[in-house]
Design an enzyme around this catalytic site. Structure first.
Site, PDB file in Angstrom:
ATOM      1  CG  HIS A  84      98.806  28.991  36.812  1.00 46.86           C
ATOM      2  ND1 HIS A  84      97.742  28.413  37.456  1.00 46.86           N
ATOM      3  CD2 HIS A  84      98.677  30.331  37.016  1.00 46.86           C
ATOM      4  CE1 HIS A  84      97.011  29.359  38.044  1.00 46.86           C
ATOM      5  NE2 HIS A  84      97.542  30.538  37.787  1.00 46.86           N
ATOM      6  CG  ASP A  86      98.226  25.111  39.424  1.00 51.71           C
ATOM      7  OD1 ASP A  86      98.681  25.914  38.592  1.00 51.71           O
ATOM      8  OD2 ASP A  86      98.362  25.263  40.657  1.00 51.71           O
ATOM      9  CD  GLU A 181     100.122  31.035  40.314  1.00 50.03           C
ATOM     10  OE1 GLU A 181     100.347  32.223  40.530  1.00 50.03           O
ATOM     11  OE2 GLU A 181      99.056  30.484  40.687  1.00 50.03           O
ATOM     12  CG  ASP A 204      97.655  33.985  36.524  1.00 50.91           C
ATOM     13  OD1 ASP A 204      96.425  33.782  36.532  1.00 50.91           O
ATOM     14  OD2 ASP A 204      98.428  33.516  37.368  1.00 50.91           O
TER      15      ASP A 204
END
Ligand code: ZN
Length: 414
Positions: A84, A86, A181, A204
């Site tokens: 992701h 963001d 996310e 992540d």
């Protein structure tokens, strides 16, 4: 450190973190902030520049791309890698100034824009494994954005590596970059069928070797207590205060366990996070967490019992209990596809890592994707102290994650 596998991950990362991609819980748009599209659009251009022809961004901001299979590997299941773009709304991600602290030797890392912000090995035991490595931090006033631009940079570097090394055999490789996310909406419009992968991995996670295959199962519960209002001067024997009953309910919650502040590891909890109301009506909002579905049911029953108990002495009072599913433990899905975790383990071992199976005390996009039909465990990306001004990662961990991705592609194609 023995021989080093050097990739473009760190160089990419240092560029990506300077782009502010903070998401916003309050926003009604998708993605929640337009600035995320700046990085997402740039990633499409970079993928195209690598020669990945189908790289595209859709109306929601999802970036999807395919590295076609090498000769004779069309039958290999398509594997996806997802990260992701963001960053957390909790800490500023604007004007991030990344600093590379070369050849870390255990010294305190003072972040120059706020010298009170110091990264110390004493507070960060994971730093001990990083001696000799190059640590990247922000400058003291912002987060770094390793969550999850480390994952983005690693996937990009792995794609570049695979394109440049056609001798590495692999099936179709799908790349996915997502917005939002951090505000829990990362998969809201993710089209699993269009993505086209049979299995995927999110990049992540924290330390090298971490392989996260389990997460909480989560529900939300709203308890609405109903009382009976009367003029307080003439209320004797008539008024029943909902807010007092609700307070009694909160007071009777377990005090020595089952709460966020008393649990860790595999223990679940019930969390009262909001209470509002008056005499006539009061609501209590709770979060329920457990790794097992049965444990979640048990907690819901316990809360319902306590709620009924506290209203029982008041014939004119009542309680309504509403339970809502939030997300489920992806292990339920992954257990049906053991090869997904097996390949991750194999890939890590092949690059000299000892896989560490971990559980996530929260939800992940991978968990949601798993229940949308795309089994997706989470791999380490080298993220530490996320959502904090002390966030850090290391150049060598990022390279290691790239190696794992490349090795995973190879392992699936064998
Ligand atoms: Zn993340």
């Amino acid at each position: 450190m023995t021989q080093r596998f050097s990739t473009s991950a760190a160089a990419r990362f240092l560029r990506y973190v300077t782009i502010d991609t903070q998401s916003d819980e309050q926003s009604q748009t998708y993605p929640s902030t337009a600035k995320q599209l700046v990085l997402l659009t740039q990633l499409v251009a970079e993928l195209e520049a690598m020669g990945i022809a189908d790289a595209a961004i859709d109306q929601f901001g999802y970036v999807m791309a395919t590295i076609p299979p090498t000769a004779g590997k069309h039958e290999v299941p398509a594997i996806g890698f997802i990260a992701h773009v963001d960053t957390s709304p909790e800490v500023s991600g604007a004007n991030v100034r990344p600093i590379v602290h070369q050849n870390y030797d255990g010294r305190d890392l003072v972040l120059p824009d706020d010298p009170a912000v110091v990264l110390r090995e004493g507070d960060n035991p994971e730093l001990a494994e990083q001696r000799g490595n190059d640590i990247i931090t922000a400058s003291g006033t912002t987060l770094l954005g390793a969550d999850d631009k480390a994952g983005v940079a690693e996937i990009m570097a792995a794609a570049e590596y695979l394109v440049a090394h056609p001798e590495i055999q692999h099936g179709p490789i799908k790349i996915g970059f997502t917005p939002d996310e951090e505000v829990g909406r990362g998969t809201q419009y993710f089209d699993v069928a269009r993505f086209g992968a049979r299995y995927a991995y999110t990049l992540d996670g924290p330390s090298r070797g971490d392989l996260e295959i389990e997460n909480f199962s989560a529900d939300a519960m709203t308890l609405t207590f109903k009382g009976f209002n009367a003029h307080p001067g003439y209320a004797k024997g008539r008024m029943v205060s909902a807010i007092k009953i609700a307070s009694e309910f909160v007071h009777r919650l377990p005090k020595h366990g089952l709460s966020p502040e008393t649990t860790e590891g595999y223990d679940g909890y019930v969390h009262v996070h909001r209470m509002e109301g008056g005499v006539e009506k009061a609501t209590v909002k709770m979060l329920l967490r457990d790794f097992a579905a049965a444990g979640l049911d048990e907690k819901a029953r316990m809360l319902t019992d306590v709620a009924e108990e506290v209203v029982r002495p008041f014939p004119s009072a009542a309680v309504e209990v509403e339970r809502q599913e939030s997300y489920r433990n992806m292990k339920e899905v992954l257990d049906r596809h053991p090869e997904v975790v097996d390949h991750a383990r194999t890939a890590m071992q092949r690059v000299g890592l000892q896989p560490r199976i971990r559980q996530i005390r929260g939800g992940t996009d991978g968990a949601r994707l798993s229940f949308m039909g795309l089994p997706t465990p989470n791999l380490f990306a080298g993220e530490h102290n996320i959502h904090s001004r002390l966030e850090w990662t290391s150049v060598q961990d990022m390279d290691k994650a790239v190696e794992v991705i490349v090795e995973l592609c190879r392992s699936w194609a064998e």
